[in-house]
Design a protein around this motif. Structure first.
Motif, PDB file in Angstrom:
ATOM      1  N   LEU A  21       0.839  -1.208   0.000  1.00  0.00           N
ATOM      2  CA  LEU A  21       0.000   0.000   0.000  1.00  0.00           C
ATOM      3  C   LEU A  21       0.868   1.250   0.000  1.00  0.00           C
ATOM      4  O   LEU A  21       1.709   1.439   0.884  1.00  0.00           O
ATOM      5  CB  LEU A  21      -0.905   0.017   1.240  1.00  0.00           C
ATOM      6  N   PHE A  78      -7.218   2.288  -3.810  1.00  0.00           N
ATOM      7  CA  PHE A  78      -7.812   1.991  -2.501  1.00  0.00           C
ATOM      8  C   PHE A  78      -8.388   3.330  -2.033  1.00  0.00           C
ATOM      9  O   PHE A  78      -7.776   4.039  -1.236  1.00  0.00           O
ATOM     10  CB  PHE A  78      -6.711   1.468  -1.586  1.00  0.00           C
ATOM     11  N   TYR A 129     -15.575  -3.868   3.120  1.00  0.00           N
ATOM     12  CA  TYR A 129     -14.480  -3.322   3.930  1.00  0.00           C
ATOM     13  C   TYR A 129     -14.958  -3.247   5.377  1.00  0.00           C
ATOM     14  O   TYR A 129     -15.987  -2.624   5.670  1.00  0.00           O
ATOM     15  CB  TYR A 129     -14.133  -1.935   3.387  1.00  0.00           C
ATOM     16  N   TYR A 171     -12.240  -7.315   3.287  1.00  0.00           N
ATOM     17  CA  TYR A 171     -10.988  -6.739   3.820  1.00  0.00           C
ATOM     18  C   TYR A 171     -11.167  -6.492   5.314  1.00  0.00           C
ATOM     19  O   TYR A 171     -12.000  -5.692   5.719  1.00  0.00           O
ATOM     20  CB  TYR A 171     -10.704  -5.429   3.088  1.00  0.00           C
ATOM     21  N   GLU A 173      -9.650  -4.819   8.338  1.00  0.00           N
ATOM     22  CA  GLU A 173      -8.713  -3.694   8.530  1.00  0.00           C
ATOM     23  C   GLU A 173      -8.571  -3.355  10.009  1.00  0.00           C
ATOM     24  O   GLU A 173      -9.570  -3.065  10.686  1.00  0.00           O
ATOM     25  CB  GLU A 173      -9.281  -2.481   7.785  1.00  0.00           C
ATOM     26  N   GLY A 175      -6.548  -0.869  10.837  1.00  0.00           N
ATOM     27  CA  GLY A 175      -6.124   0.534  10.793  1.00  0.00           C
ATOM     28  C   GLY A 175      -4.649   0.627  10.485  1.00  0.00           C
ATOM     29  O   GLY A 175      -3.851  -0.164  10.997  1.00  0.00           O
ATOM     30  N   SER A 176      -4.328   1.597   9.645  1.00  0.00           N
ATOM     31  CA  SER A 176      -2.935   1.771   9.262  1.00  0.00           C
ATOM     32  C   SER A 176      -2.092   2.085  10.496  1.00  0.00           C
ATOM     33  O   SER A 176      -2.454   2.932  11.309  1.00  0.00           O
ATOM     34  CB  SER A 176      -2.859   2.922   8.264  1.00  0.00           C
ATOM     35  N   GLY A 177      -0.983   1.350  10.660  1.00  0.00           N
ATOM     36  CA  GLY A 177      -0.098   1.582  11.793  1.00  0.00           C
ATOM     37  C   GLY A 177      -0.626   1.026  13.117  1.00  0.00           C
ATOM     38  O   GLY A 177      -0.116   1.390  14.180  1.00  0.00           O
ATOM     39  N   ALA A 178      -1.606   0.140  13.076  1.00  0.00           N
ATOM     40  CA  ALA A 178      -2.171  -0.446  14.304  1.00  0.00           C
ATOM     41  C   ALA A 178      -1.074  -1.093  15.156  1.00  0.00           C
ATOM     42  O   ALA A 178      -0.089  -1.601  14.619  1.00  0.00           O
ATOM     43  CB  ALA A 178      -3.224  -1.493  13.944  1.00  0.00           C
ATOM     44  N   GLY A 203      -3.204  -3.807   8.326  1.00  0.00           N
ATOM     45  CA  GLY A 203      -3.143  -2.947   9.508  1.00  0.00           C
ATOM     46  C   GLY A 203      -2.205  -3.529  10.541  1.00  0.00           C
ATOM     47  O   GLY A 203      -2.502  -4.568  11.133  1.00  0.00           O
ATOM     48  N   GLY A 204      -1.043  -2.895  10.729  1.00  0.00           N
ATOM     49  CA  GLY A 204      -0.121  -3.298  11.786  1.00  0.00           C
ATOM     50  C   GLY A 204       0.708  -4.535  11.506  1.00  0.00           C
ATOM     51  O   GLY A 204       1.335  -5.072  12.411  1.00  0.00           O
ATOM     52  N   ILE A 205       0.747  -4.987  10.251  1.00  0.00           N
ATOM     53  CA  ILE A 205       1.591  -6.148   9.915  1.00  0.00           C
ATOM     54  C   ILE A 205       2.971  -5.613   9.513  1.00  0.00           C
ATOM     55  O   ILE A 205       3.102  -4.929   8.504  1.00  0.00           O
ATOM     56  CB  ILE A 205       0.962  -6.983   8.777  1.00  0.00           C
ATOM     57  N   VAL A 223      -1.609  -7.157   3.383  1.00  0.00           N
ATOM     58  CA  VAL A 223      -1.256  -5.789   2.980  1.00  0.00           C
ATOM     59  C   VAL A 223      -0.189  -5.237   3.928  1.00  0.00           C
ATOM     60  O   VAL A 223      -0.310  -5.362   5.142  1.00  0.00           O
ATOM     61  CB  VAL A 223      -2.486  -4.854   3.049  1.00  0.00           C
ATOM     62  N   THR A 224       0.837  -4.612   3.344  1.00  0.00           N
ATOM     63  CA  THR A 224       1.750  -3.835   4.186  1.00  0.00           C
ATOM     64  C   THR A 224       1.911  -2.431   3.616  1.00  0.00           C
ATOM     65  O   THR A 224       2.073  -2.245   2.414  1.00  0.00           O
ATOM     66  CB  THR A 224       3.136  -4.496   4.380  1.00  0.00           C
ATOM     67  N   GLY A 225       1.827  -1.468   4.506  1.00  0.00           N
ATOM     68  CA  GLY A 225       1.938  -0.064   4.130  1.00  0.00           C
ATOM     69  C   GLY A 225       2.971   0.651   4.973  1.00  0.00           C
ATOM     70  O   GLY A 225       4.126   0.826   4.569  1.00  0.00           O
ATOM     71  N   THR A 226       2.571   1.023   6.182  1.00  0.00           N
ATOM     72  CA  THR A 226       3.390   1.854   7.074  1.00  0.00           C
ATOM     73  C   THR A 226       4.837   1.382   7.209  1.00  0.00           C
ATOM     74  O   THR A 226       5.761   2.184   7.101  1.00  0.00           O
ATOM     75  CB  THR A 226       2.738   1.898   8.469  1.00  0.00           C
TER      76      THR A 226
HETATM   77  O1  LIG Z   1      -0.046   0.712   7.183  1.00  0.00           O
HETATM   78  P1  LIG Z   1      -0.283  -0.684   7.679  1.00  0.00           P
HETATM   79  O2  LIG Z   1      -0.281  -0.754   9.169  1.00  0.00           O
HETATM   80  O3  LIG Z   1       0.637  -1.649   7.046  1.00  0.00           O
HETATM   81  O4  LIG Z   1      -1.785  -1.049   7.240  1.00  0.00           O
HETATM   82  C1  LIG Z   1      -2.094  -1.285   5.886  1.00  0.00           C
HETATM   83  C2  LIG Z   1      -3.546  -1.134   5.578  1.00  0.00           C
HETATM   84  O5  LIG Z   1      -4.332  -2.141   6.130  1.00  0.00           O
HETATM   85  C3  LIG Z   1      -4.066   0.203   5.969  1.00  0.00           C
HETATM   86  O6  LIG Z   1      -5.219   0.478   5.269  1.00  0.00           O
END
Ligand SMILES: O=P(O)(O)OC[C@@H](O)CO
Ligand SMILES: CC(C)=CCC/C(C)=C/CC/C(C)=C/CC/C(C)=C/COP(=O)(O)OP(=O)(O)O
Ligand SMILES: [Mg+2]
Length: 247
Positions: A21, A78, A129, A171, A173, A175-178, A203-205, A223-226
């Motif tokens: 992400l 997204f 979602y 999905y 979720e 939350g981003s950065g959980a 979220g938080g992985i 999903v990985t983002g943060t």
């Molecule tokens: O940023 P992270 O914690 O990886 O979460 C990704 C996604 O689930 C957020 O919508």
């Protein structure tokens, strides 16, 4: 059905899918494209593009364009609202936030966004979602009635309703950065009712161990983002997570 079929093929062949992400609001389009390329080199399967705040307009378009110049995996929007659409992307998670109290996130943004999808080549992928505690920024923005972490049965009945409404993906979720990802009990309960329908967890992985726990519990896609915005070596981080989830 191109992108959805492509992801299905990866699941058939490799067991799981990894999604990266990228939030257009977090860096320049050039830097976003560098992160995407590094993630692809680490083995990610597709790039999700979106954010709960500020991912729209020229910045969004430019981010999609630059990413597409650098990588050839699918780009999937997204969107946080109808403004989160870009005609340059390959697909969109056409999602309804089923546990929102705000009808805007349940159906109105989708109504406002539908004509753009109709006029473009963007492939819509229908998705339920669901936001679980702690929910983060997206939980607040989306006015979600957060599903308690310890109530897998509530997540499961939402997922079932989404499936009966015809949504192909669900999905979960956090939350981003959980601080912690969705727990395995909830993932297992949801996957059980979904059957062949696809389950995304995010979220938080942030490491291999967490990703493996989610995947083993029944997530089809991780999903990985943060964490990828934080590490120096994006390729190594993605490779670590990808090797933990693929067979
Ligand atoms: O940023 P992270 O914690 O990886 O979460 C990704 C996604 O689930 C957020 O919508
Ligand atoms: C399908 C269409 C056109 C619209 C859908 C509109 C809906 C249902 C939005 C759901 C709620 C929402 C605000 C989602 C935003 C997408 C999201 C969760 C982005 C997370 O991105 P990050 O950048 O990691 O998180 P932050 O923005 O919190 O940093
Ligand atoms: Mg963000």
């Amino acid at each position: 059905m191109q992108v959805e079929a492509h992801l299905q093929k990866i699941i058939d062949q490799e067991g799981k899918v990894h999604l990266t992400l990228i939030d257009p609001a977090s860096q320049t389009p050039e830097r976003a494209a560098e992160i995407a390329l590094a993630a692809v080199e680490g083995g990610t399967d597709a790039i999700m593009i979106g954010g709960s705040t500020g991912a729209s307009g020229t910045l969004l378009d430019e981010t999609v364009i630059k990413i597409k110049e650098k990588v050839n995996v699918p780009t999937i929007l997204f969107p946080g609202s109808s403004a989160g659409l870009s005609r340059y992307a390959d697909a969109v998670f056409f999602m309804s936030l089923l546990n929102s109290r705000d009808i805007g996130y349940v159906i109105t943004n989708q109504v406002l966004g539908a004509p753009l999808v109709y006029r473009s080549q963007i492939e819509p992928i229908s998705m339920a979602y669901l936001i679980v505690e702690p929910g983060g920024t997206v939980g607040w923005v989306g006015d979600a009635k957060l599903i308690p972490r310890t109530k897998p049965e509530i997540a499961a009945v939402y997922a079932l309703a989404g499936k009966y409404l015809g949504m192909h993906y669900t999905y979960l979720e956090a939350g981003s950065g959980a601080d912690k990802p969705i727990n395995p009990e909830m993932i297992g309960a949801v996957k059980q009712v979904l059957g062949e329908n696809k389950l995304i967890v995010g979220g938080g992985i942030r490491d291999a161990e967490a990703a493996k726990l989610c995947a083993s519990a029944g997530a089809d896609m991780i999903v990985t983002g943060t964490v990828l915005e934080e590490v120096m070596d994006v390729t190594a981080k993605v490779a670590e997570i990808v090797s933990a989830i693929k067979r």
